[in-house]
Design a protein around this motif. Structure first.
Motif, PDB file in Angstrom:
ATOM      1  N   ALA A  53      13.232   4.505  -1.937  1.00 26.08           N
ATOM      2  CA  ALA A  53      12.918   3.646  -0.806  1.00 26.08           C
ATOM      3  C   ALA A  53      11.588   4.070  -0.202  1.00 26.08           C
ATOM      4  O   ALA A  53      11.145   5.211  -0.394  1.00 26.08           O
ATOM      5  CB  ALA A  53      14.023   3.722   0.245  1.00 26.08           C
ATOM      6  N   ALA A  54      10.980   3.154   0.550  1.00 27.12           N
ATOM      7  CA  ALA A  54       9.699   3.426   1.192  1.00 27.12           C
ATOM      8  C   ALA A  54       9.769   3.017   2.662  1.00 27.12           C
ATOM      9  O   ALA A  54      10.360   1.992   3.001  1.00 27.12           O
ATOM     10  CB  ALA A  54       8.578   2.661   0.493  1.00 27.12           C
ATOM     11  N   ARG A  55       9.168   3.838   3.530  1.00 22.73           N
ATOM     12  CA  ARG A  55       9.196   3.565   4.965  1.00 22.73           C
ATOM     13  C   ARG A  55       7.807   3.757   5.554  1.00 22.73           C
ATOM     14  O   ARG A  55       7.025   4.590   5.068  1.00 22.73           O
ATOM     15  CB  ARG A  55      10.169   4.499   5.677  1.00 22.73           C
ATOM     16  CG  ARG A  55       9.755   5.935   5.652  1.00 22.73           C
ATOM     17  CD  ARG A  55      10.684   6.825   6.436  1.00 22.73           C
ATOM     18  NE  ARG A  55      10.127   8.173   6.494  1.00 22.73           N
ATOM     19  CZ  ARG A  55       9.275   8.574   7.418  1.00 22.73           C
ATOM     20  NH1 ARG A  55       8.929   7.769   8.409  1.00 22.73           N
ATOM     21  NH2 ARG A  55       8.804   9.805   7.388  1.00 22.73           N
ATOM     22  N   ASN A  56       7.561   3.019   6.638  1.00 26.36           N
ATOM     23  CA  ASN A  56       6.273   3.118   7.325  1.00 26.36           C
ATOM     24  C   ASN A  56       6.400   3.790   8.677  1.00 26.36           C
ATOM     25  O   ASN A  56       5.399   4.222   9.264  1.00 26.36           O
ATOM     26  CB  ASN A  56       5.673   1.722   7.501  1.00 26.36           C
ATOM     27  CG  ASN A  56       4.182   1.749   7.746  1.00 26.36           C
ATOM     28  OD1 ASN A  56       3.515   2.722   7.391  1.00 26.36           O
ATOM     29  ND2 ASN A  56       3.658   0.713   8.348  1.00 26.36           N
ATOM     30  N   SER A  57       7.624   3.888   9.179  1.00 25.40           N
ATOM     31  CA  SER A  57       7.844   4.492  10.494  1.00 25.40           C
ATOM     32  C   SER A  57       9.308   4.862  10.624  1.00 25.40           C
ATOM     33  O   SER A  57      10.117   4.559   9.747  1.00 25.40           O
ATOM     34  CB  SER A  57       7.442   3.513  11.600  1.00 25.40           C
ATOM     35  OG  SER A  57       8.251   2.352  11.545  1.00 25.40           O
TER      36      SER A  57
ATOM     37  N   THR B 292       0.855  -1.191   0.000  1.00 27.22           N
ATOM     38  CA  THR B 292       0.000   0.000   0.000  1.00 27.22           C
ATOM     39  C   THR B 292       0.886   1.234   0.000  1.00 27.22           C
ATOM     40  O   THR B 292       1.143   1.858   1.041  1.00 27.22           O
ATOM     41  CB  THR B 292      -0.938  -0.004   1.220  1.00 27.22           C
ATOM     42  OG1 THR B 292      -1.627  -1.259   1.283  1.00 27.22           O
ATOM     43  CG2 THR B 292      -1.957   1.131   1.093  1.00 27.22           C
ATOM     44  N   PHE B 293       1.313   1.602  -1.174  1.00 22.66           N
ATOM     45  CA  PHE B 293       2.285   2.674  -1.338  1.00 22.66           C
ATOM     46  C   PHE B 293       1.825   3.972  -0.706  1.00 22.66           C
ATOM     47  O   PHE B 293       2.612   4.717  -0.132  1.00 22.66           O
ATOM     48  CB  PHE B 293       2.559   2.865  -2.830  1.00 22.66           C
ATOM     49  CG  PHE B 293       3.439   4.040  -3.139  1.00 22.66           C
ATOM     50  CD1 PHE B 293       2.899   5.186  -3.709  1.00 22.66           C
ATOM     51  CD2 PHE B 293       4.787   4.007  -2.865  1.00 22.66           C
ATOM     52  CE1 PHE B 293       3.694   6.262  -4.002  1.00 22.66           C
ATOM     53  CE2 PHE B 293       5.599   5.082  -3.160  1.00 22.66           C
ATOM     54  CZ  PHE B 293       5.050   6.215  -3.728  1.00 22.66           C
ATOM     55  N   SER B 294       0.530   4.266  -0.798  1.00 21.87           N
ATOM     56  CA  SER B 294       0.003   5.546  -0.318  1.00 21.87           C
ATOM     57  C   SER B 294       0.112   5.688   1.198  1.00 21.87           C
ATOM     58  O   SER B 294      -0.059   6.789   1.730  1.00 21.87           O
ATOM     59  CB  SER B 294      -1.442   5.726  -0.758  1.00 21.87           C
ATOM     60  OG  SER B 294      -2.237   4.659  -0.265  1.00 21.87           O
ATOM     61  N   SER B 295       0.425   4.601   1.905  1.00 19.20           N
ATOM     62  CA  SER B 295       0.581   4.650   3.361  1.00 19.20           C
ATOM     63  C   SER B 295       2.030   4.815   3.793  1.00 19.20           C
ATOM     64  O   SER B 295       2.314   4.885   4.991  1.00 19.20           O
ATOM     65  CB  SER B 295       0.032   3.365   3.990  1.00 19.20           C
ATOM     66  OG  SER B 295      -1.353   3.233   3.741  1.00 19.20           O
ATOM     67  N   TYR B 296       2.922   4.862   2.820  1.00 18.45           N
ATOM     68  CA  TYR B 296       4.356   4.886   3.116  1.00 18.45           C
ATOM     69  C   TYR B 296       4.982   6.225   2.725  1.00 18.45           C
ATOM     70  O   TYR B 296       4.643   6.804   1.684  1.00 18.45           O
ATOM     71  CB  TYR B 296       5.076   3.778   2.341  1.00 18.45           C
ATOM     72  CG  TYR B 296       4.928   2.415   2.955  1.00 18.45           C
ATOM     73  CD1 TYR B 296       3.697   1.772   2.944  1.00 18.45           C
ATOM     74  CD2 TYR B 296       6.008   1.770   3.530  1.00 18.45           C
ATOM     75  CE1 TYR B 296       3.563   0.515   3.503  1.00 18.45           C
ATOM     76  CE2 TYR B 296       5.886   0.508   4.083  1.00 18.45           C
ATOM     77  CZ  TYR B 296       4.653  -0.113   4.073  1.00 18.45           C
ATOM     78  OH  TYR B 296       4.528  -1.362   4.622  1.00 18.45           O
ATOM     79  N   GLY B 297       5.920   6.650   3.551  1.00 17.71           N
ATOM     80  CA  GLY B 297       6.755   7.777   3.165  1.00 17.71           C
ATOM     81  C   GLY B 297       7.744   7.323   2.107  1.00 17.71           C
ATOM     82  O   GLY B 297       8.157   6.168   2.081  1.00 17.71           O
TER      83      GLY B 297
END
Length: 122
Positions: A96-100, A27-32
């Motif tokens: 890159a993608a991060r969630n937190s 869910t890309f839209s939830s990731y920075g």
């Protein structure tokens, strides 16, 4: 899960390039989103980051005013517009993608692309 960068290449000093990073499998839209780069013989370094909503962006001092990070959540894509390129911008660029966690630290990023080469030379 995949992040696929594109748009790298050879450009003359003062030129521009636009990198794209297409995400799939999460869910890309939830990731920075973030961009990092690694020059030959150097450690990978932070370049730019954008929040999941696109509302906040931050840049390394070395690229501030020349690079712009943006995203299109409808297309699951993050972009890096690079203007007024300098030879010292030559590097492999990674998205890159991060969630937190901290947006400035590599360890915070869960997913990484394979990188795209940017070479700035006359």
């Amino acid at each position: 899960v995949q992040l696929v960068e594109s748009g790298g290449g050879l450009v003359q000093p003062g030129g521009s390039l636009r990198l794209s990073c297409a995400a799939s499998g999460f869910t890309f839209s939830s990731y920075g989103g973030g961009w990092f780069r690694q020059a030959p013989g150097k450690e990978r370094e932070f370049v730019a980051t954008i929040r999941w909503s696109g509302g906040s962006t931050f840049y390394a001092d070395s690229v501030k005013g020349r690079f712009t990070i943006s995203r299109d959540n409808a297309k699951n894509t993050v972009y890096l517009q690079m203007n007024t390129l300098k030879p010292e911008d030559t590097a492999v660029y990674y998205c890159a993608a991060r969630n937190s966690g901290s947006a400035f630290l590599e360890a915070s990023y869960e997913y990484w692309g394979q990188g795209t080469q940017v070479t700035v030379s006359s």
